[in-house]
Design a protein around this motif. Structure first.
Motif, PDB file in Angstrom:
ATOM      1  N   PRO A  19       0.784  -1.073  -0.072  1.00  0.00           N
ATOM      2  CA  PRO A  19      -0.162  -0.120   0.066  1.00  0.00           C
ATOM      3  C   PRO A  19       0.909   1.126   0.053  1.00  0.00           C
ATOM      4  O   PRO A  19       1.972   1.333   0.484  1.00  0.00           O
ATOM      5  CB  PRO A  19      -0.820  -0.180   1.186  1.00  0.00           C
ATOM      6  CG  PRO A  19      -0.047  -0.993   2.040  1.00  0.00           C
ATOM      7  CD  PRO A  19       0.598  -2.103   1.419  1.00  0.00           C
ATOM      8  N   SER A  43      -0.071   5.620   0.546  1.00  0.00           N
ATOM      9  CA  SER A  43      -1.105   6.621   0.618  1.00  0.00           C
ATOM     10  C   SER A  43      -0.442   8.032   0.449  1.00  0.00           C
ATOM     11  O   SER A  43       0.709   8.142   0.841  1.00  0.00           O
ATOM     12  CB  SER A  43      -1.785   6.662   2.040  1.00  0.00           C
ATOM     13  OG  SER A  43      -2.430   5.373   2.316  1.00  0.00           O
ATOM     14  N   ASP A  66      -1.607   1.722   4.443  1.00  0.00           N
ATOM     15  CA  ASP A  66      -2.902   1.751   3.865  1.00  0.00           C
ATOM     16  C   ASP A  66      -3.790   2.904   4.240  1.00  0.00           C
ATOM     17  O   ASP A  66      -3.452   3.950   4.957  1.00  0.00           O
ATOM     18  CB  ASP A  66      -3.658   0.520   4.095  1.00  0.00           C
ATOM     19  CG  ASP A  66      -3.822   0.090   5.630  1.00  0.00           C
ATOM     20  OD1 ASP A  66      -3.567   1.175   6.394  1.00  0.00           O
ATOM     21  OD2 ASP A  66      -4.156  -0.899   6.027  1.00  0.00           O
ATOM     22  N   THR A 106      -5.250   6.630  -1.326  1.00  0.00           N
ATOM     23  CA  THR A 106      -4.419   5.563  -1.013  1.00  0.00           C
ATOM     24  C   THR A 106      -4.614   5.143  -2.587  1.00  0.00           C
ATOM     25  O   THR A 106      -5.558   4.719  -3.356  1.00  0.00           O
ATOM     26  CB  THR A 106      -5.219   4.280  -0.322  1.00  0.00           C
ATOM     27  OG1 THR A 106      -5.376   5.207   0.903  1.00  0.00           O
ATOM     28  CG2 THR A 106      -4.239   3.139   0.096  1.00  0.00           C
ATOM     29  N   LYS A 112      -6.421   1.694  -4.354  1.00  0.00           N
ATOM     30  CA  LYS A 112      -7.805   1.778  -3.804  1.00  0.00           C
ATOM     31  C   LYS A 112      -8.626   2.934  -4.482  1.00  0.00           C
ATOM     32  O   LYS A 112      -9.717   2.734  -4.822  1.00  0.00           O
ATOM     33  CB  LYS A 112      -7.757   1.814  -2.209  1.00  0.00           C
ATOM     34  CG  LYS A 112      -9.124   1.997  -1.641  1.00  0.00           C
ATOM     35  CD  LYS A 112      -8.783   2.118  -0.312  1.00  0.00           C
ATOM     36  CE  LYS A 112     -10.453   2.303   0.425  1.00  0.00           C
ATOM     37  NZ  LYS A 112     -10.482   2.393   1.803  1.00  0.00           N
TER      38      LYS A 112
END
Length: 858
Positions: free
Chosen positions: A707, A709, A767, A807, A810
């Motif tokens: 991930p 962000s 994340d 993110t 996502k």
């Protein structure tokens, strides 16, 4: 042709072929004494018989005359050849005189044969010659005076040879009498028959002598080869046995002693009382005897250990066989070989010593490494001579002899690096006096000392360069035999070879080191100039010191104010290295403070030394100077087995200039690079640096699927704050916001001033939930920083923040989309009242897709 002549011719022909075969076998049976002479004798007798047969059978006068002359050669030759054979067979010829005597014995026959070939000129051999009345048979001849001289001379030769032979082989033992009893009658019969024929007392018209000779040859060959006469010759020497210095014992087939000589007593302790006793019960070395008793022939040397010394004996066992091949007994010969074996061992030892000298000289002559020269020398001494210990010590600091190479089968308690002062111990004594020292017994020697009780002898020889001492060569032997003069000379020669090799190696090392320094300085300068990154410069330099010069402990410190901070290190235990050193502390601090090189041969001698590795023994610290300004210091340390020297000081000093220049350039480059990538007001990354960093993190996240962000944040109502308090105050507020961001950043997070009052934070490995928690901490910190802490819903101009969060993968799957999503979320936070966090995932669909956000909502 009458019947008697026909029978005679057939018999002579058959015997002729048989004797030719015997002649061939005898002539090529070279291992038997007299065999070649016997083969030649038989061949010439066959020539006599063959040409006599031709004379009998050929009808023409001229052919008969030629055959008579050629057969005369055989008759003349058999006498001297028989005598020569007897002399050789009985070994009566003196060594080296055989050829000369044989020539003199055959010379009369050669002259008579030449007279026979020219008989028509003088008729000294045959007065007359005529064909037989029947045409077949031998010529009718009347013998001349030279013929009778040759005949009687041949008789004399045959008689002399027979007497020599009979005298030799008619004596005991009984086995050899059989040979004489077979041959003697044959010679007598042939001689009598030949005399009868020549005196014409014989009724037939042919000579019986060739037939009798050939028949005797066949019988003699049977005796010669079948009965093994030559193998029994040693049994015919009982008369000289008593005069031999060797012990001789005769045993029968039941292993009982039947005879022995006088030498058996001093050598084996056996006398006449041993007669009739079992050999294995009385023989002092019965185990050796029993081990080889059944062998056909035994000839060996064995050693017998006593408390005083080693004794060596030669043992021969000969089996005695009768004519049928049955065992009659054995003859045992024992010879005391102690003296000759001792001399042989001394010779072999001397030969080995010379071989060692040659080998060591050859081995170390091609070496240019001082360590290899010394190690190879001591190893060769131990391997080739089995000495207990060998060590070479070199002079250090003009007062110590330090063990540089040691080898051996026992531990003397010394190790490489062990030092003795001049005058202490055997090694120190030799170093002080520069004279060879021989210690016959180390237990009684005043100079010898060891960590354990030892016995044996020792030699120590100085290794000199002219009158100057280089070191010592020490050899110790725990065996019982002390060193002799040859050992001393050998050790002295070895020391001379080691000295020459050391001088050559040191000259080479000095030249090579000088070239290496020049080459390395150039290489270092080139490599260091290839990078402007300070960390990379450090890595390159440390790698060169470690790989090229094999320094085990290296560190570089950079000076910041009055503190030296560790830039890079290699070789130190993890967690033990001192990261920060004040200039008032340690050797590196003294180097920076005094701007002078520090060289400690033994770090234990300086109380200022700061320990980072327990095994360190020596240290060199070189200041890095730019004119009179200290940039830092190079610190190199070494363990006791590879101590630093003055040559290392010179090398590191030569390299210091290059690393100083490289550090200064890297620092300048870092400053320029930092200025190009840093916002001058907040000292955070500028927008360009931010975009480069974000590009890298997006690519990493794409590859690892981890991930990522992004936070975009804006200072609430900053335009109003700027208008109210002025631009300088606005810049100060931006700096404060940047400090607040820095305080909340985690390791690996990246922050930047995106533009105006807008900031961006990249959160790798985070994340959406983790990013939201981080944003909450940041938002609360901003609220708490306000002059009057703001409520949750009330923005404070210039203090509170509006934060947008997106993110990767996502909320967006490209870099541009991620920036847009975070930016839209930030705008949504401002539209919804500021002083809050807004997720990109909470944006209405029409807002998240807007390509042109409005940033003028302050």
């Amino acid at each position: 042709m009458n019947l008697s002549l026909a029978i005679y011719s057939v018999c002579l022909t058959v015997l002729l072929f048989l004797t030719l075969g015997v002649a061939g076998r005898a002539f090529f049976n070279l291992q038997k004494q007299g065999s070649r002479t016997l083969g030649l004798l038989i061949f010439l007798l066959s020539t006599w018989a063959g040409f006599y047969l031709l004379e009998m059978l050929l009808p023409e006068y001229s052919l008969k005359v030629f055959s008579r002359k050629m057969s005369f050669l055989g008759m003349l030759a058999c006498g001297p050849l028989w005598l020569i054979f007897a002399l050789r067979y009985t070994k009566s010829f003196e060594r080296g005189a055989q050829g000369r005597k044989a020539l003199w014995l055959t010379l009369p026959g050669i002259l008579l044969f030449l007279l026979g070939m020219t008989n028509e000129l003088h008729h000294w051999i045959w007065l007359t010659m005529s064909l037989p009345s029947a045409g077949w048979g031998e010529l009718s001849v009347e013998y001349g005076p030279a013929f009778w001289a040759g005949a009687w001379l041949s008789y004399a030769f045959v008689l002399a040879g027979s007497i020599i032979y009979l005298k030799k082989y008619s004596a005991p033992p009984i086995e050899t009498r059989f040979q004489a009893y077979v041959i003697a009658p044959s010679v007598v019969i042939i001689g009598v028959a030949n005399v009868i024929y020549l005196l014409k007392l014989y009724p037939f018209r042919f000579d019986p002598t060739p037939v009798l000779f050939l028949a005797a040859i066949v019988i003699f060959a049977f005796v010669f080869f079948r009965e093994g006469l030559f193998n029994l010759i040693p049994m015919a020497a009982p008369l000289i046995v008593e005069h031999l210095k060797d012990a001789i014992i005769v045993v029968d087939q039941n292993d009982l002693i039947t005879n022995l000589n006088q030498a058996a007593n001093p050598i084996l302790g056996l006398d006449e009382a041993a007669l009739g006793k079992n050999i294995f019960q009385r023989f002092p070395f019965a185990n050796v005897l029993r081990e080889h008793w059944q062998a056909p022939e035994v000839d060996l040397t064995f050693k017998h250990k006593t408390s005083e010394r080693d004794l060596w004996y030669g043992l021969q066992i000969t089996r005695l066989l009768n004519p049928e091949g049955a065992l009659m007994g054995r003859v045992i010969v024992v010879k005391d070989r102690t003296r000759e074996q001792t001399l042989l061992e001394a010779q072999l030892r001397r030969s080995e010593q010379l071989s060692l000298l040659e080998e060591v000289g050859r081995e170390i002559a091609g070496l240019l490494s001082e360590e290899e020269i010394l190690t190879q020398t001591v190893n060769l001494i131990i391997e080739r001579f089995g000495y207990t210990q060998s060590a070479i010590s070199l002079l250090v600091d003009d007062k110590y002899l330090e063990v540089s190479a040691i080898a051996g089968v026992q531990d003397l308690g010394y190790r490489p690096g062990y030092r003795q002062e001049l005058g202490m111990g055997i090694i120190g004594h030799v170093g002080e006096t520069r004279q060879t020292y021989v210690c016959p017994d180390v237990t009684q020697d005043p100079y010898y000392f060891s960590s354990a009780r030892r016995t044996g002898s020792a030699i120590c020889v100085p290794i000199l360069e002219g009158e100057s001492l280089l070191g010592t060569l020490y050899v110790e032997n725990a065996l019982g035999t002390p060193f002799d003069n040859e050992d001393v000379q050998m050790t002295q020669t070895l020391a001379s070879q080691v000295s020459a090799s050391l001088q050559r190696a040191r000259l080479f090392a000095k030249t090579w080191a000088h070239l290496k320094v020049i080459s390395t300085v150039q290489e270092v300068s080139h490599l260091l100039s290839s990078s402007l990154d300070l960390d990379e410069v450090f890595k390159i330099f440390v790698k060169i010191l470690r790989d090229t010069f094999h320094y085990s402990h290296v560190s570089i410190y950079l000076l910041e104010g009055e503190t030296l901070r560790l830039g890079v290190q290699s070789g130190y235990p993890e967690g033990e290295m001192i990261e920060n050193v004040h200039i008032s502390q340690g050797i590196v601090g003294r180097t920076a403070r005094t701007r002078k090189t520090q060289f400690l041969r033994d770090v234990r001698s300086d109380p200022s030394y700061l320990t980072a590795a327990a095994a360190v023994h020596s240290e060199i610290c070189i200041p890095l100077l730019k004119k009179d300004t200290v940039l830092g210091a190079i610190n190199v340390e070494a363990e006791i087995n590879s101590p630093l020297t003055q040559a290392d000081v010179e090398l590191l000093s030569a390299l210091a200039g290059s690393i100083t220049l490289a550090i200064d350039n890297a620092r300048l480059h870092a400053q320029v690079k930092t200025a190009a990538m840093t916002d001058p007001v907040t000292l955070l990354y500028n927008r360009r640096a931010f975009e480069e960093a974000l590009q890298g993190e997006v690519e990493t996240s794409e590859k690892t699927r981890h991930p990522l962000s992004l936070l975009m944040l804006d200072v609430d109502s900053f335009k109003s704050y700027n208008d109210l308090w002025g631009h300088p105050a606005g810049d100060a507020r931006l700096k404060a916001i940047a400090d607040l961001i820095r305080l909340n950043l985690r390791k690996g997070d990246i922050s930047a001033r995106y533009g105006g009052d807008e900031f961006a934070i990249i959160l790798p490995e985070t994340d959406a939930e983790g990013a939201f928690k981080f944003a909450e901490r940041l938002l609360n910190s901003a609220r708490q920083s306000a002059p009057a802490p703001a409520e949750r819903t009330s923005p404070v101009s210039g203090y509170t923040l509006s934060i947008g969060l997106a993110t990767y993968l996502k909320d967006a799957n490209t870099l541009t989309a991620l920036l847009l999503a975070a930016d839209q979320a930030e705008l949504a936070a401002k539209r919804h009242g500021k002083n809050q966090i807004y997720r990109a995932s909470d944006l209405p669909k029409h807002e998240s897709s807007s390509a042109f956000p409005d940033h003028n909502q302050n």
